[in-house]
Write a protein that holds these residues in place. Structure first.
Motif, PDB file in Angstrom:
ATOM      1  N   PHE A   1      22.316  -9.960  -6.050  1.00 37.67           N
ATOM      2  CA  PHE A   1      21.335 -10.523  -6.963  1.00 37.67           C
ATOM      3  C   PHE A   1      21.272  -9.677  -8.230  1.00 37.67           C
ATOM      4  CE2 PHE A   1      19.144  -7.700  -3.962  1.00 37.67           C
ATOM      5  CZ  PHE A   1      18.493  -6.812  -4.815  1.00 37.67           C
ATOM      6  N   ASP A   2      20.687 -10.249  -9.271  1.00 35.44           N
ATOM      7  CA  ASP A   2      20.401  -9.494 -10.489  1.00 35.44           C
ATOM      8  C   ASP A   2      19.107  -8.719 -10.261  1.00 35.44           C
ATOM      9  OD1 ASP A   2      22.611 -10.458 -11.878  1.00 35.44           O
ATOM     10  OD2 ASP A   2      21.504 -12.198 -12.639  1.00 35.44           O
ATOM     11  N   VAL A   3      19.100  -7.453 -10.602  1.00 32.66           N
ATOM     12  CA  VAL A   3      17.936  -6.597 -10.372  1.00 32.66           C
ATOM     13  C   VAL A   3      16.899  -6.841 -11.466  1.00 32.66           C
ATOM     14  CG1 VAL A   3      17.125  -4.216 -10.196  1.00 32.66           C
ATOM     15  CG2 VAL A   3      19.360  -4.858  -9.235  1.00 32.66           C
ATOM     16  N   LYS A   4      15.668  -7.181 -11.023  1.00 26.47           N
ATOM     17  CA  LYS A   4      14.562  -7.377 -11.954  1.00 26.47           C
ATOM     18  C   LYS A   4      13.481  -6.311 -11.795  1.00 26.47           C
ATOM     19  CE  LYS A   4      15.067 -12.324 -12.515  1.00 26.47           C
ATOM     20  NZ  LYS A   4      14.472 -13.646 -12.269  1.00 26.47           N
ATOM     21  N   ARG A   5      13.510  -5.593 -10.677  1.00 28.71           N
ATOM     22  CA  ARG A   5      12.450  -4.616 -10.408  1.00 28.71           C
ATOM     23  C   ARG A   5      13.041  -3.489  -9.576  1.00 28.71           C
ATOM     24  NH1 ARG A   5       7.803  -5.368  -6.228  1.00 28.71           N
ATOM     25  NH2 ARG A   5       6.344  -3.781  -6.862  1.00 28.71           N
ATOM     26  N   ILE A   6      12.627  -2.259  -9.895  1.00 27.14           N
ATOM     27  CA  ILE A   6      13.014  -1.080  -9.121  1.00 27.14           C
ATOM     28  C   ILE A   6      11.750  -0.287  -8.831  1.00 27.14           C
ATOM     29  CG2 ILE A   6      14.345   1.060  -9.091  1.00 27.14           C
ATOM     30  CD1 ILE A   6      16.202  -0.228 -11.201  1.00 27.14           C
ATOM     31  N   PHE A   7      11.575   0.093  -7.566  1.00 29.79           N
ATOM     32  CA  PHE A   7      10.462   0.988  -7.231  1.00 29.79           C
ATOM     33  C   PHE A   7      10.947   1.955  -6.168  1.00 29.79           C
ATOM     34  CE2 PHE A   7       9.998  -2.759  -4.531  1.00 29.79           C
ATOM     35  CZ  PHE A   7       9.729  -2.240  -3.277  1.00 29.79           C
TER      36      PHE A   7
ATOM     37  N   ALA B   1      17.539  -1.613  -0.265  1.00 32.83           N
ATOM     38  CA  ALA B   1      16.871  -0.331  -0.042  1.00 32.83           C
ATOM     39  C   ALA B   1      17.906   0.780   0.144  1.00 32.83           C
ATOM     40  CB  ALA B   1      15.967  -0.411   1.190  1.00 32.83           C
ATOM     41  N   VAL B   2      17.687   1.889  -0.574  1.00 34.41           N
ATOM     42  CA  VAL B   2      18.567   3.056  -0.481  1.00 34.41           C
ATOM     43  C   VAL B   2      17.683   4.282  -0.325  1.00 34.41           C
ATOM     44  CG1 VAL B   2      20.318   4.445  -1.650  1.00 34.41           C
ATOM     45  CG2 VAL B   2      20.264   1.961  -2.007  1.00 34.41           C
ATOM     46  N   CYS B   3      17.909   5.051   0.734  1.00 42.49           N
ATOM     47  CA  CYS B   3      17.169   6.294   0.925  1.00 42.49           C
ATOM     48  C   CYS B   3      17.927   7.383   0.158  1.00 42.49           C
ATOM     49  CB  CYS B   3      17.043   6.642   2.404  1.00 42.49           C
ATOM     50  SG  CYS B   3      15.789   7.909   2.711  1.00 42.49           S
TER      51      CYS B   3
ATOM     52  N   LEU C   1      12.732   6.685  -0.891  1.00 41.54           N
ATOM     53  CA  LEU C   1      13.322   5.379  -0.628  1.00 41.54           C
ATOM     54  C   LEU C   1      13.227   4.536  -1.903  1.00 41.54           C
ATOM     55  CD1 LEU C   1      14.544   3.339   1.421  1.00 41.54           C
ATOM     56  CD2 LEU C   1      12.189   2.596   1.872  1.00 41.54           C
ATOM     57  N   MET C   2      14.384   4.218  -2.485  1.00 45.25           N
ATOM     58  CA  MET C   2      14.432   3.381  -3.677  1.00 45.25           C
ATOM     59  C   MET C   2      14.716   1.942  -3.254  1.00 45.25           C
ATOM     60  SD  MET C   2      16.977   3.518  -6.986  1.00 45.25           S
ATOM     61  CE  MET C   2      18.433   3.097  -6.016  1.00 45.25           C
ATOM     62  N   VAL C   3      13.998   1.006  -3.877  1.00 43.27           N
ATOM     63  CA  VAL C   3      14.181  -0.408  -3.567  1.00 43.27           C
ATOM     64  C   VAL C   3      14.449  -1.174  -4.862  1.00 43.27           C
ATOM     65  CG1 VAL C   3      13.153  -2.466  -2.521  1.00 43.27           C
ATOM     66  CG2 VAL C   3      12.622  -0.196  -1.582  1.00 43.27           C
ATOM     67  N   LEU C   4      15.535  -1.936  -4.856  1.00 45.10           N
ATOM     68  CA  LEU C   4      15.881  -2.826  -5.954  1.00 45.10           C
ATOM     69  C   LEU C   4      15.473  -4.229  -5.525  1.00 45.10           C
ATOM     70  CD1 LEU C   4      19.542  -1.533  -6.437  1.00 45.10           C
ATOM     71  CD2 LEU C   4      17.473  -0.635  -7.488  1.00 45.10           C
ATOM     72  N   ALA C   5      14.839  -4.981  -6.421  1.00 46.16           N
ATOM     73  CA  ALA C   5      14.338  -6.305  -6.057  1.00 46.16           C
ATOM     74  C   ALA C   5      14.869  -7.374  -7.010  1.00 46.16           C
ATOM     75  CB  ALA C   5      12.811  -6.314  -6.067  1.00 46.16           C
ATOM     76  N   SER C   6      15.066  -8.559  -6.463  1.00 48.80           N
ATOM     77  CA  SER C   6      15.606  -9.674  -7.237  1.00 48.80           C
ATOM     78  C   SER C   6      14.565 -10.364  -8.114  1.00 48.80           C
ATOM     79  CB  SER C   6      16.223 -10.718  -6.296  1.00 48.80           C
ATOM     80  OG  SER C   6      15.213 -11.337  -5.511  1.00 48.80           O
ATOM     81  N   GLU C   7      13.298 -10.080  -7.863  1.00 52.64           N
ATOM     82  CA  GLU C   7      12.214 -10.755  -8.591  1.00 52.64           C
ATOM     83  C   GLU C   7      11.210  -9.734  -9.101  1.00 52.64           C
ATOM     84  OE1 GLU C   7      12.526 -14.043  -9.035  1.00 52.64           O
ATOM     85  OE2 GLU C   7      14.266 -14.034  -7.709  1.00 52.64           O
ATOM     86  N   TYR C   8      10.502 -10.083 -10.152  1.00 50.79           N
ATOM     87  CA  TYR C   8       9.385  -9.272 -10.619  1.00 50.79           C
ATOM     88  C   TYR C   8       8.268  -9.377  -9.588  1.00 50.79           C
ATOM     89  CZ  TYR C   8      11.888  -9.537 -15.038  1.00 50.79           C
ATOM     90  OH  TYR C   8      12.845  -9.473 -16.002  1.00 50.79           O
ATOM     91  N   PHE C   9       7.335  -8.427  -9.587  1.00 48.33           N
ATOM     92  CA  PHE C   9       6.233  -8.472  -8.635  1.00 48.33           C
ATOM     93  C   PHE C   9       5.429  -9.760  -8.829  1.00 48.33           C
ATOM     94  CE2 PHE C   9       1.780  -7.930  -7.589  1.00 48.33           C
ATOM     95  CZ  PHE C   9       1.886  -7.615  -6.248  1.00 48.33           C
ATOM     96  N   ASP C  10       5.159 -10.417  -7.710  1.00 50.21           N
ATOM     97  CA  ASP C  10       4.331 -11.620  -7.685  1.00 50.21           C
ATOM     98  C   ASP C  10       3.617 -11.637  -6.338  1.00 50.21           C
ATOM     99  OD1 ASP C  10       3.194 -14.156  -7.539  1.00 50.21           O
ATOM    100  OD2 ASP C  10       5.053 -15.236  -7.947  1.00 50.21           O
ATOM    101  N   ALA C  11       2.323 -11.446  -6.345  1.00 51.44           N
ATOM    102  CA  ALA C  11       1.547 -11.363  -5.102  1.00 51.44           C
ATOM    103  C   ALA C  11       1.686 -12.624  -4.253  1.00 51.44           C
ATOM    104  CB  ALA C  11       0.079 -11.097  -5.408  1.00 51.44           C
TER     105      ALA C  11
END
Length: 133
Positions: free
Chosen positions: A26-32, A54-56, A102-112
């Protein structure tokens, strides 16, 4: 179901260089990133749309995953391991070492409204499920 991929790593006498390229679906939109975790359990949800990687980066942690048909525990203890979590993967992160990042790359921006907190299966606790592992 969640699955692990090995990240390409180049090693020489100067150290290591790990690349995240052409393996994330996926295209990365968010990293935390998550760090400084005590004995708490993090996560406890799945998504309608979001895919995560997820990458530790440091230390170690475990990720419990269930997709409605299968349960699995993944151990992340090297920065060249990446766990891909599909939207249907209800997951909990636990057993963080004191130095874990633990770094996490996400396909979407945060949306509750993208979060589903109800697990497929009921367990009293992740600690009960993983006892003896």
């Amino acid at each position: 179901m969640a699955y692990q991929v090995d990240l390409k790593t180049f090693t020489d006498d100067r150290g290591n260089l790990t690349v995240i390229e052409k393996v994330i679906p996926f295209d990365v939109k968010r990293i935390f990133y998550i760090y400084g975790v005590d004995d708490s359990i993090r996560g406890g949800h799945r998504h309608y749309q979001t895919v995560q990687a997820a990458v530790c980066l440091r230390g170690r942690c475990a990720i419990y995953n269930q997709d409605g048909a299968k349960e699995q525990i993944f151990e992340l203890n090297s920065p060249d391991q990446c766990l891909i979590l599909e939207p249907k993967d209800w997951h909990q992160m636990f057993d963080f070492s004191d130095d874990a990042i633990l770094m996490v790359l996400a396909s979407e921006y945060f949306d509750a409204t993208d979060y589903i907190y109800e697990p497929y299966l009921k367990h009293d606790s992740i600690r009960e499920l993983t006892a003896g592992q």
